[in-house]
Structure formats: C-alpha cells, structure tokens
Design an enzyme around this catalytic site. Structure first.
Site, PDB file in Angstrom:
ATOM      1  N   ARG A  93       0.838  -1.216   0.000  1.00 17.15           N
ATOM      2  CA  ARG A  93       0.000   0.000   0.000  1.00 17.15           C
ATOM      3  C   ARG A  93       0.867   1.257   0.000  1.00 17.15           C
ATOM      4  O   ARG A  93       0.553   2.226  -0.698  1.00 17.15           O
ATOM      5  CB  ARG A  93      -0.920  -0.009   1.228  1.00 17.15           C
ATOM      6  CG  ARG A  93      -1.758   1.248   1.345  1.00 17.15           C
ATOM      7  CD  ARG A  93      -2.747   1.120   2.482  1.00 17.15           C
ATOM      8  NE  ARG A  93      -3.524   2.330   2.694  1.00 17.15           N
ATOM      9  CZ  ARG A  93      -4.425   2.453   3.663  1.00 17.15           C
ATOM     10  NH1 ARG A  93      -4.651   1.456   4.487  1.00 17.15           N
ATOM     11  NH2 ARG A  93      -5.095   3.584   3.806  1.00 17.15           N
ATOM     12  N   ASN A 147     -10.497  -4.444  -0.859  1.00 21.09           N
ATOM     13  CA  ASN A 147     -10.453  -3.361  -1.847  1.00 21.09           C
ATOM     14  C   ASN A 147      -9.576  -3.707  -3.038  1.00 21.09           C
ATOM     15  O   ASN A 147      -8.709  -4.561  -2.932  1.00 21.09           O
ATOM     16  CB  ASN A 147      -9.909  -2.095  -1.166  1.00 21.09           C
ATOM     17  CG  ASN A 147     -11.014  -1.306  -0.502  1.00 21.09           C
ATOM     18  OD1 ASN A 147     -12.107  -1.173  -1.045  1.00 21.09           O
ATOM     19  ND2 ASN A 147     -10.715  -0.779   0.681  1.00 21.09           N
ATOM     20  N   CYS A 169     -18.855  -1.988   1.576  1.00 20.81           N
ATOM     21  CA  CYS A 169     -18.021  -0.866   1.994  1.00 20.81           C
ATOM     22  C   CYS A 169     -18.702  -0.187   3.171  1.00 20.81           C
ATOM     23  O   CYS A 169     -19.924  -0.159   3.257  1.00 20.81           O
ATOM     24  CB  CYS A 169     -17.877   0.111   0.831  1.00 20.81           C
ATOM     25  SG  CYS A 169     -16.994   1.620   1.287  1.00 20.81           S
ATOM     26  N   HIS A 199     -16.980   3.769  -3.568  1.00 18.63           N
ATOM     27  CA  HIS A 199     -16.153   4.974  -3.408  1.00 18.63           C
ATOM     28  C   HIS A 199     -16.473   6.031  -4.462  1.00 18.63           C
ATOM     29  O   HIS A 199     -15.675   6.928  -4.729  1.00 18.63           O
ATOM     30  CB  HIS A 199     -14.647   4.639  -3.401  1.00 18.63           C
ATOM     31  CG  HIS A 199     -14.241   3.858  -2.186  1.00 18.63           C
ATOM     32  ND1 HIS A 199     -12.934   3.553  -1.892  1.00 18.63           N
ATOM     33  CD2 HIS A 199     -14.976   3.326  -1.171  1.00 18.63           C
ATOM     34  CE1 HIS A 199     -12.886   2.857  -0.764  1.00 18.63           C
ATOM     35  NE2 HIS A 199     -14.109   2.699  -0.302  1.00 18.63           N
ATOM     36  N   TYR A 253     -14.706  10.160  -1.001  1.00 16.20           N
ATOM     37  CA  TYR A 253     -13.770   9.951  -2.114  1.00 16.20           C
ATOM     38  C   TYR A 253     -13.987  10.937  -3.261  1.00 16.20           C
ATOM     39  O   TYR A 253     -13.096  11.124  -4.101  1.00 16.20           O
ATOM     40  CB  TYR A 253     -13.838   8.491  -2.596  1.00 16.20           C
ATOM     41  CG  TYR A 253     -13.232   7.564  -1.551  1.00 16.20           C
ATOM     42  CD1 TYR A 253     -11.873   7.278  -1.555  1.00 16.20           C
ATOM     43  CD2 TYR A 253     -13.995   7.047  -0.517  1.00 16.20           C
ATOM     44  CE1 TYR A 253     -11.301   6.476  -0.575  1.00 16.20           C
ATOM     45  CE2 TYR A 253     -13.432   6.250   0.475  1.00 16.20           C
ATOM     46  CZ  TYR A 253     -12.084   5.966   0.434  1.00 16.20           C
ATOM     47  OH  TYR A 253     -11.516   5.192   1.416  1.00 16.20           O
TER      48      TYR A 253
HETATM   49  P1  NAD Z   1      -4.105  -6.127   6.580  1.00 16.83           P
HETATM   50  O1  NAD Z   1      -2.907  -5.507   6.019  1.00 16.83           O
HETATM   51  O2  NAD Z   1      -4.212  -6.271   8.050  1.00 16.83           O
HETATM   52  O3  NAD Z   1      -4.305  -7.539   5.889  1.00 16.83           O
HETATM   53  C1  NAD Z   1      -5.221  -8.472   6.373  1.00 16.83           C
HETATM   54  C2  NAD Z   1      -4.644  -9.863   6.304  1.00 16.83           C
HETATM   55  O4  NAD Z   1      -4.657 -10.364   4.966  1.00 16.83           O
HETATM   56  C3  NAD Z   1      -3.199  -9.965   6.763  1.00 16.83           C
HETATM   57  O5  NAD Z   1      -3.134 -10.676   7.976  1.00 16.83           O
HETATM   58  C4  NAD Z   1      -2.509 -10.683   5.607  1.00 16.83           C
HETATM   59  O6  NAD Z   1      -1.536 -11.595   6.017  1.00 16.83           O
HETATM   60  C5  NAD Z   1      -3.666 -11.335   4.905  1.00 16.83           C
HETATM   61  N1  NAD Z   1      -3.428 -11.793   3.538  1.00 16.83           N
HETATM   62  C6  NAD Z   1      -2.663 -11.242   2.579  1.00 16.83           C
HETATM   63  N2  NAD Z   1      -2.719 -11.979   1.450  1.00 16.83           N
HETATM   64  C7  NAD Z   1      -3.566 -13.004   1.703  1.00 16.83           C
HETATM   65  C8  NAD Z   1      -4.041 -14.103   0.946  1.00 16.83           C
HETATM   66  N3  NAD Z   1      -3.654 -14.304  -0.307  1.00 16.83           N
HETATM   67  N4  NAD Z   1      -4.892 -14.976   1.543  1.00 16.83           N
HETATM   68  C9  NAD Z   1      -5.282 -14.807   2.816  1.00 16.83           C
HETATM   69  N5  NAD Z   1      -4.863 -13.784   3.578  1.00 16.83           N
HETATM   70  C10 NAD Z   1      -4.017 -12.899   3.028  1.00 16.83           C
HETATM   71  O7  NAD Z   1      -5.342  -5.327   5.996  1.00 16.83           O
HETATM   72  P2  NAD Z   1      -6.534  -4.497   6.634  1.00 16.83           P
HETATM   73  O8  NAD Z   1      -6.080  -3.120   6.869  1.00 16.83           O
HETATM   74  O9  NAD Z   1      -7.152  -5.240   7.725  1.00 16.83           O
HETATM   75  O10 NAD Z   1      -7.491  -4.468   5.391  1.00 16.83           O
HETATM   76  C11 NAD Z   1      -7.911  -5.666   4.807  1.00 16.83           C
HETATM   77  C12 NAD Z   1      -8.610  -5.416   3.509  1.00 16.83           C
HETATM   78  O11 NAD Z   1      -9.854  -4.786   3.747  1.00 16.83           O
HETATM   79  C13 NAD Z   1      -7.844  -4.501   2.556  1.00 16.83           C
HETATM   80  O12 NAD Z   1      -7.979  -4.971   1.252  1.00 16.83           O
HETATM   81  C14 NAD Z   1      -8.536  -3.174   2.727  1.00 16.83           C
HETATM   82  O13 NAD Z   1      -8.417  -2.352   1.615  1.00 16.83           O
HETATM   83  C15 NAD Z   1      -9.946  -3.626   2.947  1.00 16.83           C
HETATM   84  N6  NAD Z   1     -10.825  -2.656   3.592  1.00 16.83           N
HETATM   85  C16 NAD Z   1     -12.001  -2.449   2.976  1.00 16.83           C
HETATM   86  C17 NAD Z   1     -12.895  -1.542   3.460  1.00 16.83           C
HETATM   87  C18 NAD Z   1     -14.168  -1.332   2.697  1.00 16.83           C
HETATM   88  O14 NAD Z   1     -14.818  -0.341   2.867  1.00 16.83           O
HETATM   89  N7  NAD Z   1     -14.552  -2.262   1.838  1.00 16.83           N
HETATM   90  C19 NAD Z   1     -12.602  -0.842   4.658  1.00 16.83           C
HETATM   91  C20 NAD Z   1     -11.385  -1.116   5.304  1.00 16.83           C
HETATM   92  C21 NAD Z   1     -10.504  -2.038   4.757  1.00 16.83           C
HETATM   93  C1  G6P Z   2     -12.595   3.441   4.417  1.00  9.46           C
HETATM   94  C2  G6P Z   2     -12.983   2.797   3.184  1.00  9.46           C
HETATM   95  C3  G6P Z   2     -12.150   1.657   2.907  1.00  9.46           C
HETATM   96  C4  G6P Z   2     -10.709   2.019   3.058  1.00  9.46           C
HETATM   97  C5  G6P Z   2     -10.468   2.353   4.502  1.00  9.46           C
HETATM   98  C6  G6P Z   2      -9.066   2.786   4.755  1.00  9.46           C
HETATM   99  O1  G6P Z   2     -13.367   4.327   4.883  1.00  9.46           O
HETATM  100  O2  G6P Z   2     -14.317   2.526   3.031  1.00  9.46           O
HETATM  101  O3  G6P Z   2     -12.464   1.087   1.706  1.00  9.46           O
HETATM  102  O4  G6P Z   2      -9.903   1.006   2.668  1.00  9.46           O
HETATM  103  O5  G6P Z   2     -11.369   3.241   5.008  1.00  9.46           O
HETATM  104  O6  G6P Z   2      -8.855   2.818   6.123  1.00  9.46           O
HETATM  105  P1  G6P Z   2      -7.386   2.859   6.701  1.00  9.46           P
HETATM  106  O7  G6P Z   2      -7.544   3.069   8.150  1.00  9.46           O
HETATM  107  O8  G6P Z   2      -6.769   1.543   6.334  1.00  9.46           O
HETATM  108  O9  G6P Z   2      -6.698   3.986   6.002  1.00  9.46           O
HETATM  109 MN    MN Z   3     -14.653   1.242   1.234  1.00  6.66          MN
END
Ligand code: NAD
Ligand code: G6P
Ligand code: MN
Length: 433
Positions: A93, A147, A169, A199, A253
């Site tokens: 990232r 994401n 999301c 977004h 966004y």
């Molecule tokens: P993170 O960096 O803590 O990763 C989560 C876990 O995924 C880690 O423990 C990592 O080892 C694991 N991982 C990596 N590759 C993998 C694979 N191939 N198979 C299984 N596990 C795997 O991430 P986070 O900050 O907790 O965010 C997780 C995801 O959620 C990200 O893609 C982030 O963008 C997304 N997210 C989405 C929203 C939304 O609104 N949809 C909001 C927040 C976060």
């Molecule tokens: C949100 C979005 C996510 C994004 C996240 C980032 O509000 O909906 O899609 O990935 O926040 O949060 P962070 O704390 O990882 O910057």
């Molecule tokens: Mn989102």
C-alpha cells in the site's frame, strides 16, 4: 449452525467482525468461525485469533474459532465467506501511495494508480478463492470487503459464474451515521437513497423520519468538518454554490475528483513528511496489536475506531443476517446492476440501496443518475472494467489503457512511467505480468 470462513483473518478489523457476530448471535447462530491467513500473516492471525476466542468466551457463546493457513479446510461447507485480505500487506500500500506521488500524481489506496495496482494484485487471488468455493462450498455467499471492492466485485461477476457475491463498503453506513450526528438524531431515523459505484456513491436523497432533509444536509456539507465521514480522509468543505447545484450528497472519495488540486497538495505534503496513510496505519496497527496481545483484553479496543473501516462489522453482520433470515430490509451494497442505473451496463457491479433477501440484494433505485454526475460514474466504471481485464490477462497494453483513462492520471506518458515503476515494485505479487 452457520459456518463462516474469513479470508485475511489476521486483519486488525477481525475483532470488529467478532463483536458483530456476538451482538447478533440471537438472530445469526454462528457455530464455526474459520479465520484464514497466509504464512506472512501467521503471527497476526494468532494474536487476533486469540483475542477473538477471549471475546467469545467472555460472551459465553458456543462459537468455535478455528485459525488456519489452509484455505480449503476453512472453505469446506462454509455458508458465508468473508474476505478482508491485503495482498502484499501495508508495504504494498505504501508503494501504491508513494510511487504516483513521486511523479506528482495522487497516490491512494483505492483511487488512481494505487487503486489500479491494488486491483491487479487482488483480482487473481479472489478468482482463485472463487474457484475453491466452486469445489468446496458452491452455495455459499461471498461477502467481499477486500479493496478495491467495486473492481473486485466487477471481476467476479464478469470472469466467474459465481453470482452469489456482494461487495461491501463502510462508507454508506458511515455517511448515514455522520448525517445522524450532524442533525443530532438517532441514526435509525435517517435513510439515504444511495446510487453509484464503490467509493463513487451519491446520496440521491436523504430522509429524517421519512421526510426529505436533503437541502439542509447539503448546506452542511460546505463545512470542511462535514465533507468526509471516514477517518482516513480529511475533509475540505465544498463551495456552497457547487454542492447546492450538484444537489446530491457526496461521499468522501469525491474530494479526490472535485478538489483534485487541493487533495493532491495535501497528499504531497504527507508524502514529503513520510506520513502517507499506509505509514500512519502501520503505526496504528502496531499499537493495536500490542493491545490485542494483552491476555486481559477481551473486548474490541476503542482505538480501532481510528481506522477508516469503522462500522465494518455492523455492515457485514447485518448483511449476512438479512440474507440468512430473508429480512428484506434496505442496505447499500455492491451488486449486479441489472438495469438499476440505466447508464451503467447491465452486468456491472454498482453500489446501490437494496432490499436484502435470501436470494441476495435487489436494488431499489431505478432510473438514472443526475446528468452532472453520470459521466464521471461511467468513466470510473470503464476504468474498473479495463483494470479487471488487465488483472485477468496480464496484458501490458490493457494495463496502460486502464492507467491512462483514470481521471486522476494526467497523460499516457506519465501513466506509462508510473506503470513501469509500479510493475517493477510489485512484481512479486503480479505473477500474471
Ligand atoms: P491487513 O494488512 O491487516 O491484511 C489483512 C490480512 O490479509 C493480513 O493478515 C494478511 O496476512 C492477509 N493476507 C494477505 N494476502 C492473503 C491471501 N492471499 N490470503 C489470505 N490472507 C491474506 O489489511 P486491513 O487493513 O485489515 O485491510 C484488509 C482489507 O480490507 C484490505 O484490502 C482493505 O483495503 C480492505 N478494507 C475495505 C474496506 C471497505 O470499505 N470495503 C474498509 C477497510 C478495509
Ligand atoms: C474506508 C474505506 C475503505 C478504506 C479504509 C481505509 O473508509 O471505506 O475502503 O480502505 O477506510 O482505512 P485505513 O484506516 O486503512 O486507512
Ligand atoms: Mn470502502
């Protein structure tokens, strides 16, 4: 009992999810929760998994928590699969943010070149997961939080025959909560008609106790404090005349598109100070895991609210419960368009308010977006489609096309420079190129 498999179980958001399952246990009797991660996330998985076990024990509920690096074991006969993984972790990232900024282009997790590359890394993995699901739990619902959620949902709809996917999301629920706070009322009294893309979603109308309060809310959006409803984006007030004329609620966004210069300037400053969001989140994550390690802790610590994904558990668990219980309540999710938004292709993913049924989400918005926002939404959808194609084929020209048609990339030439540098930086996670 219900079996849930959560891919990316080592995420710091897992306690959120667990809290959600605990709170809704009466309506959603989860029997098994399988947290899956990979070798690189093993330590995180153990720490967060043990916290999950303590939380459930404290609640006195018969939910078994399993920690595993074997995805297949977790997927076998699952009822719901949730995904929250990050290919390449926060280091990837940071590159997504820093490389574009080093060329004067916005660097962000889900927008511009960063969003493209997160998609290129993630889509092959999600398609693999869907392949495993076909074999091990073909009837399970895939609730994708990973994401770029819109692009990932698009890729699954277009390149697999698994139709039981919902992209999720926390932004829409965050806007609802934020508006409730602005109006100083309980959030249950607020309803927003959402339509657009992940977004890139708009609130076409907003109601308090069923009566439109759009005019009032729109006026409040020119205050900088009110223009972002998530922790990861700092607000900047809209020009009052602009937002009045736009006449729909924006999502945080949109700041990157309607205030591109100002947002780029802010991000450039962060870049120079070594404080892009990935760098900030790394520190936050370290602090969180220190807390999670404490064996006396058996609740979700409030510090997690500093992350952008607030209300994620509410959004995920209420969605799963409404599918499971055929609740037919209204929730904004990413699902197949099927004509809900006339100017978006039928088979594409859109983020819209839906009635949530046992057969999945049924969009309730019908018609089209206002003319002033339609074009941008179509452009982002085209970007997502071309990006998904590049992720699947590994075709360089297609990747450059996706890069260049993104509204935040100024030219094909700059796009190519950034593309080449990012392909090299991320090559470990891009086997298709
Ligand atoms: P993170 O960096 O803590 O990763 C989560 C876990 O995924 C880690 O423990 C990592 O080892 C694991 N991982 C990596 N590759 C993998 C694979 N191939 N198979 C299984 N596990 C795997 O991430 P986070 O900050 O907790 O965010 C997780 C995801 O959620 C990200 O893609 C982030 O963008 C997304 N997210 C989405 C929203 C939304 O609104 N949809 C909001 C927040 C976060
Ligand atoms: C949100 C979005 C996510 C994004 C996240 C980032 O509000 O909906 O899609 O990935 O926040 O949060 P962070 O704390 O990882 O910057
Ligand atoms: Mn989102």
């Amino acid at each position: 009992g219900i079996k849930i498999a959560t891919i990316g179980g080592g995420s710091s958001y897992t306690p959120e999810l667990v809290e959600g399952f605990i709170k809704r246990y009466d309506e959603l009797p989860v029997r098994e929760l399988w947290l899956v991660d990979i070798e690189a996330g093993k330590e995180k998985l153990e720490i967060v998994g043990n916290l999950a076990k303590r939380m459930i024990e404290k609640a006195g509920l018969p939910i078994e928590v399993h920690l595993t690096l074997d995805r297949k074991e977790a997927l076998k006969d699952a009822d719901f699969v949730t995904t929250q993984f990050r290919v390449g972790l926060l280091d990837a990232r940071a590159k997504d943010e820093r490389i574009p900024l080093s060329h004067g282009v916005l660097g962000q997790e889900t927008n511009g070149p960063g969003g493209l590359f997160k998609g290129l890394r993630t889509i092959p993995v999600i398609l693999d997961i869907v392949k495993d699901m076909k074999e091990l739990c073909p009837d399970a619902w895939l609730i994708n939080f990973t994401n770029p959620a819109g692009m990932v949902t698009e890729a699954v709809l277009r390149y697999t025959d698994h139709k039981k996917i919902v992209g999720l999301c926390n932004v829409p629920i965050g806007i609802e909560m934020g508006v409730a706070k602005l109006l100083d009322v309980d959030h249950s009294r607020i309803r927003i008609d959402f339509a657009g893309l992940n977004h890139m979603v708009y609130g076409l109308d907003v109601y308090l106790d069923g009566v439109s309060v759009k005019e009032r809310v729109i006026e409040l959006l020119s205050n900088p404090e009110n223009s972002s409803f998530v922790k990861n984006i700092e607000g900047q007030g809209w020009e009052a005349e602009f937002i009045r004329a736009l006449n729909v609620l924006t999502c945080p966004y949109h700041l990157y598109y309607y205030k591109s210069d100002e947002m780029l300037e802010k991000e450039m400053k962060n870049f120079k100070e070594g404080k892009t969001r990935a760098e900030v989140v790394k520190k936050l994550e370290e602090e969180l895991f220190e807390l999670y390690k404490d064996s006396n802790l058996s609740i979700k610590p409030p510090q997690l609210e500093e992350r952008g994904g607030a209300y994620y558990s509410d959004a995920a668990v209420r969605l799963i419960s409404s599918i499971y219980n055929d609740k037919r309540d209204i929730q904004p999710v990413n699902t197949i368009n099927n004509g809900a938004i006339a100017s978006i292709p039928y088979g594409s993913a859109v983020e819209v308010s839906c009635v949530i049924t046992k057969e999945g989400p049924k969009p309730i918005i019908n018609g089209d977006l206002p003319v002033a926002v339609r074009g941008l939404v179509q452009q982002i959808k085209s970007f997502e489609r071309v990006a998904a194609e590049a992720a699947v084929t590994g075709n360089y020209d297609t990747a450059l096309l996706a890069m260049t048609i993104n509204p935040l990339v100024p030219s094909d030439k700059v796009g190519k420079v950034i593309l080449d540098e990012m392909l090299e930086a991320h090559k470990e996670h891009l086997p298709q190129f």
